[in-house]
Design an enzyme around this catalytic site. Structure first.
Site, PDB file in Angstrom:
ATOM      1  N   ASP A  54       0.853  -1.178   0.000  1.00 40.54           N
ATOM      2  CA  ASP A  54       0.000   0.000   0.000  1.00 40.54           C
ATOM      3  C   ASP A  54       0.892   1.232   0.000  1.00 40.54           C
ATOM      4  OD1 ASP A  54      -2.657   1.346   0.403  1.00 40.54           O
ATOM      5  OD2 ASP A  54      -1.602   2.070   2.166  1.00 40.54           O
ATOM      6  N   ASP A  56       0.024   4.712   0.421  1.00 35.80           N
ATOM      7  CA  ASP A  56      -0.242   5.807   1.339  1.00 35.80           C
ATOM      8  C   ASP A  56       0.097   5.431   2.773  1.00 35.80           C
ATOM      9  OD1 ASP A  56      -1.206   7.475  -0.708  1.00 35.80           O
ATOM     10  OD2 ASP A  56      -3.115   6.414  -0.673  1.00 35.80           O
ATOM     11  N   ASN A 156     -11.304   6.875  10.759  1.00 40.13           N
ATOM     12  CA  ASN A 156     -10.246   6.103  11.396  1.00 40.13           C
ATOM     13  C   ASN A 156      -8.910   6.092  10.663  1.00 40.13           C
ATOM     14  OD1 ASN A 156     -11.056   4.627   9.244  1.00 40.13           O
ATOM     15  ND2 ASN A 156     -11.521   2.740  10.356  1.00 40.13           N
TER      16      ASN A 156
END
Length: 225
Positions: A54, A56, A156
């Site tokens: 991932d 980010d 979140n």
């Protein structure tokens, strides 16, 4: 076993070492621990053909609060240009001390909530006004709010910091508009004879945030800076 052999065996036996010997163990390791990746579950990699990461906040780490300010400002601009919000909201400023990761947004009552694992409300704010005591109990019996997918939106991720602050800023702005009257579920705009609900305000904000990502506006602006 000779004393020399026993000392050597003790130093490296089974990979265990005291705190005093950690530096010694690391110096013998080809890959120092601080550069290693640790997992909590074994997996057989024999049939794995591709590895993905991932980007980010994993491969790419964004600078905060500069990145949050950028998202905050771009979202405001979209709401003005595309959703016909008044230009006054462009004057809203980001305060990095306010937003916290993991807050809930209550679409029904327009509040940001911090709750524990049992749904007990620890903090509640409407705009920048913190609700306590009877104010809170009147809205949330026993000061409890359960997770309801249609009502609660959980902020979140680190990407949610900008919109956490922006929804509070917009709520504060609406509460202080001369032509807006606070009513159950939102505000009546006296000059336009229409109502803006908490839910609609939040959905407009979500549309602005999604547009930044889908159209790669935020990514392009980040690269350019």
């Amino acid at each position: 076993m000779s004393p020399t052999e026993a000392e050597t065996s003790s130093a490296v036996s089974l990979g265990y070492g005291s705190e005093e010997s950690l530096s010694d163990l690391e110096s013998r390791d080809e890959h120092p621990q601080r550069k290693c990746v640790f997992v909590n579950k074994d997996i057989n990699l024999q049939k794995i053909k591709y590895y993905g990461f991932d980007m980010d906040y994993t491969v790419c780490e964004y600078i905060s609060p500069e990145f949050d300010v950028l998202a905050f400002n771009l979202a405001k601009q979209f709401m003005v240009d595309s959703l016909n919000y008044p230009r006054e909201i462009l004057d809203l400023e980001y305060n990095p001390k306010f937003p916290r990761r993991g807050l809930w947004y209550d679409r029904q009552l327009g509040n940001l909530l911090k709750v524990d694992q049992f749904g007990k409300i620890l903090i509640c704010c409407h705009g920048f006004n913190f609700l306590k005591g009877d104010q809170l109990s009147n809205l949330y019996p026993h000061k409890i709010q359960r997770m309801e997918s249609g009502r609660i939106y959980v902020m979140n991720t680190l990407f949610n910091l900008a919109e956490t602050h922006l929804i509070a800023s917009l709520t504060h702005y609406m509460n202080n508009r001369d032509d807006a009257e606070a009513v159950t579920g939102g505000w009546n705009l006296k000059n336009k004879n229409e109502m803006v609900t908490y839910r609609q305000l939040f959905e407009d904000l979500r549309e602005a945030i999604e547009n930044l990502h889908e159209e790669k506006i935020l990514k392009i602006s980040t690269i350019n800076n």
